[in-house]
Write a protein that holds these residues in place. Structure first.
Motif, mmCIF file in Angstrom:
data_model
loop_
_atom_site.group_PDB
_atom_site.id
_atom_site.type_symbol
_atom_site.label_atom_id
_atom_site.label_comp_id
_atom_site.label_asym_id
_atom_site.label_seq_id
_atom_site.Cartn_x
_atom_site.Cartn_y
_atom_site.Cartn_z
ATOM 1 N N VAL A 6 0.933 -1.277 -0.109
ATOM 2 C CA VAL A 6 0.084 0.000 -0.029
ATOM 3 C C VAL A 6 0.994 1.254 0.066
ATOM 4 O O VAL A 6 1.904 1.119 0.264
ATOM 5 C CB VAL A 6 -0.914 0.045 1.284
ATOM 6 C CG1 VAL A 6 -0.054 0.103 2.428
ATOM 7 C CG2 VAL A 6 -1.953 1.119 1.301
ATOM 8 N N ARG A 7 0.152 2.504 -0.540
ATOM 9 C CA ARG A 7 0.981 3.569 -0.447
ATOM 10 C C ARG A 7 1.105 4.245 0.978
ATOM 11 O O ARG A 7 0.155 4.207 1.730
ATOM 12 C CB ARG A 7 0.575 4.390 -1.423
ATOM 13 C CG ARG A 7 0.745 4.012 -2.757
ATOM 14 C CD ARG A 7 0.297 5.192 -3.854
ATOM 15 N NE ARG A 7 0.413 4.547 -5.225
ATOM 16 C CZ ARG A 7 1.701 4.548 -5.806
ATOM 17 N NH1 ARG A 7 2.605 5.013 -5.114
ATOM 18 N NH2 ARG A 7 1.418 3.978 -6.959
ATOM 19 N N ASN A 11 2.891 8.900 -0.368
ATOM 20 C CA ASN A 11 2.556 8.480 -1.744
ATOM 21 C C ASN A 11 3.764 7.237 -2.257
ATOM 22 O O ASN A 11 3.512 7.190 -3.380
ATOM 23 C CB ASN A 11 2.164 9.455 -2.745
ATOM 24 C CG ASN A 11 1.110 8.783 -3.737
ATOM 25 O OD1 ASN A 11 0.401 7.899 -3.437
ATOM 26 N ND2 ASN A 11 1.107 9.644 -4.973
ATOM 27 N N LEU A 13 5.128 3.479 -2.287
ATOM 28 C CA LEU A 13 4.706 2.150 -2.208
ATOM 29 C C LEU A 13 5.480 1.503 -1.032
ATOM 30 O O LEU A 13 6.650 1.754 -0.738
ATOM 31 C CB LEU A 13 4.715 1.209 -3.357
ATOM 32 C CG LEU A 13 4.140 1.626 -4.426
ATOM 33 C CD1 LEU A 13 4.209 0.828 -5.771
ATOM 34 C CD2 LEU A 13 2.562 1.319 -4.076
ATOM 35 N N TYR A 71 -4.223 -5.375 -0.845
ATOM 36 C CA TYR A 71 -3.681 -3.910 -1.591
ATOM 37 C C TYR A 71 -4.995 -3.222 -1.676
ATOM 38 O O TYR A 71 -6.215 -3.832 -1.160
ATOM 39 C CB TYR A 71 -3.038 -4.050 -2.749
ATOM 40 C CG TYR A 71 -3.897 -4.538 -3.950
ATOM 41 C CD1 TYR A 71 -4.233 -3.733 -4.895
ATOM 42 C CD2 TYR A 71 -4.654 -5.952 -3.899
ATOM 43 C CE1 TYR A 71 -5.174 -3.919 -6.023
ATOM 44 C CE2 TYR A 71 -5.322 -6.121 -5.105
ATOM 45 C CZ TYR A 71 -5.643 -5.309 -5.934
ATOM 46 O OH TYR A 71 -6.450 -5.731 -7.178
ATOM 47 N N SER A 72 -5.049 -1.947 -2.202
ATOM 48 C CA SER A 72 -6.263 -1.066 -2.079
ATOM 49 C C SER A 72 -7.454 -1.676 -2.976
ATOM 50 O O SER A 72 -8.595 -1.306 -2.869
ATOM 51 C CB SER A 72 -5.714 0.417 -2.347
ATOM 52 O OG SER A 72 -5.315 0.464 -3.771
ATOM 53 N N TRP A 158 -7.793 4.555 2.727
ATOM 54 C CA TRP A 158 -6.532 5.057 3.175
ATOM 55 C C TRP A 158 -5.748 5.828 1.637
ATOM 56 O O TRP A 158 -5.636 6.944 1.945
ATOM 57 C CB TRP A 158 -5.570 4.133 3.625
ATOM 58 C CG TRP A 158 -4.086 4.659 3.803
ATOM 59 C CD1 TRP A 158 -3.109 4.184 3.001
ATOM 60 C CD2 TRP A 158 -3.681 5.482 4.669
ATOM 61 N NE1 TRP A 158 -1.954 4.875 3.425
ATOM 62 C CE2 TRP A 158 -2.238 5.672 4.320
ATOM 63 C CE3 TRP A 158 -4.290 6.462 5.645
ATOM 64 C CZ2 TRP A 158 -1.432 6.451 5.236
ATOM 65 C CZ3 TRP A 158 -3.395 7.034 6.512
ATOM 66 C CH2 TRP A 158 -2.100 7.159 6.213
ATOM 67 N N GLU A 159 -5.787 5.150 0.816
ATOM 68 C CA GLU A 159 -5.075 5.719 -0.389
ATOM 69 C C GLU A 159 -6.036 6.907 -0.879
ATOM 70 O O GLU A 159 -5.143 7.619 -1.495
ATOM 71 C CB GLU A 159 -4.990 4.816 -1.549
ATOM 72 C CG GLU A 159 -3.754 3.653 -1.002
ATOM 73 C CD GLU A 159 -3.342 2.827 -2.385
ATOM 74 O OE1 GLU A 159 -3.899 2.897 -3.489
ATOM 75 O OE2 GLU A 159 -2.258 1.981 -2.164
ATOM 76 N N ASN A 160 -7.210 6.885 -1.096
ATOM 77 C CA ASN A 160 -7.981 8.160 -1.276
ATOM 78 C C ASN A 160 -7.646 9.309 -0.573
ATOM 79 O O ASN A 160 -7.650 10.296 -1.020
ATOM 80 C CB ASN A 160 -9.455 7.799 -1.073
ATOM 81 C CG ASN A 160 -9.963 7.018 -2.480
ATOM 82 O OD1 ASN A 160 -9.448 7.285 -3.354
ATOM 83 N ND2 ASN A 160 -10.971 6.216 -2.165
ATOM 84 N N VAL A 162 -4.859 9.744 1.098
ATOM 85 C CA VAL A 162 -3.649 10.179 0.740
ATOM 86 C C VAL A 162 -3.524 11.040 -0.511
ATOM 87 O O VAL A 162 -2.897 12.131 -0.595
ATOM 88 C CB VAL A 162 -2.618 8.858 0.519
ATOM 89 C CG1 VAL A 162 -1.189 9.405 -0.210
ATOM 90 C CG2 VAL A 162 -2.298 8.233 2.139
ATOM 91 N N LYS A 163 -4.231 10.493 -1.418
ATOM 92 C CA LYS A 163 -4.416 11.253 -2.621
ATOM 93 C C LYS A 163 -4.983 12.494 -2.552
ATOM 94 O O LYS A 163 -4.550 13.554 -3.203
ATOM 95 C CB LYS A 163 -5.107 10.557 -3.930
ATOM 96 C CG LYS A 163 -4.355 9.318 -4.321
ATOM 97 C CD LYS A 163 -5.219 8.632 -5.353
ATOM 98 C CE LYS A 163 -4.446 7.609 -6.035
ATOM 99 N NZ LYS A 163 -5.418 6.558 -6.949
#
Length: 190
Positions: A6-7, A11, A13, A71-72, A158-160, A162-163
């Protein structure tokens, strides 16, 4: 054992396992207390680095022909497989570079030998070399196995965040991820 790909908040990996980090186990009768002190110094490495190194090494202990990785779920399985293999090859190259640099620096630690007490610079560098070698071998082992990617909605959330750079949402999401997967200290990794 559960693996994650995951990131992090920058951002970048990250790859880590569900098991908490523990000291490198080396059985030596000679200069045992110096090894113990060096192990404590090694545990002072940043958690994101230490957990990733140990996750690579722990992959050696997996007897199954496939490694299950959470993963996401944003990418399709073919694309995430490609990203993961590229990530592993990059990590393998880094480990080789680290090992070469550490091997070059190792003879210079003899200059600290006249100082009183144990030669901690040598022991810490030796432990780093052992850790990097173990993770190098682990990366090679992971590359040889099949990869089974499992999408996790919380990792997608989580990745959303972060973005979107929504730092206010980070603690809540991390707490929920820790609860669902039984992790500890995730804030230091991601």
């Amino acid at each position: 054992m559960i693996f994650f790909f995951v990131r992090d908040h920058k951002n970048d990996l990250r790859f880590f396992s569900s098991e908490p980090p523990k000291a490198v186990e080396i059985k030596r009768s000679k200069a045992k207390e110096a090894w113990e002190l060096a192990k404590k110094k090694l545990m002072l490495l940043p958690q994101r680095t230490l957990r990733q190194e140990q996750a690579f090494y722990r992959a050696l202990k997996i007897k199954d022909p496939a490694v299950r990785i959470h993963y996401s779920g944003f990418s399709d399985e073919h694309r995430i497989e490609h990203k993961f293999r590229f990530f592993l090859n990059k990590q393998r190259t880094k480990r080789i570079f680290y090992l070469i640099c550490e091997a070059v620096v190792l003879p210079f630690t003899a200059l600290t030998m006249p100082l009183p007490g144990p030669n901690l610079t040598f022991y810490v560098l030796a432990l780093l070399m052992i850790t990097h070698w173990q993770s190098f071998v682990g990366v090679r082992a992971i590359l040889k196995k099949e990869h089974e990617f499992v999408g996790a909605p919380l990792l997608a959330e989580w990745e959303n965040a972060v973005k979107a750079r929504d730092e206010a949402a980070f603690p809540g999401i991390l707490d929920r991820i820790e609860t669902e997967f039984g992790l500890k200290g995730l804030g230091k990794i991601l």
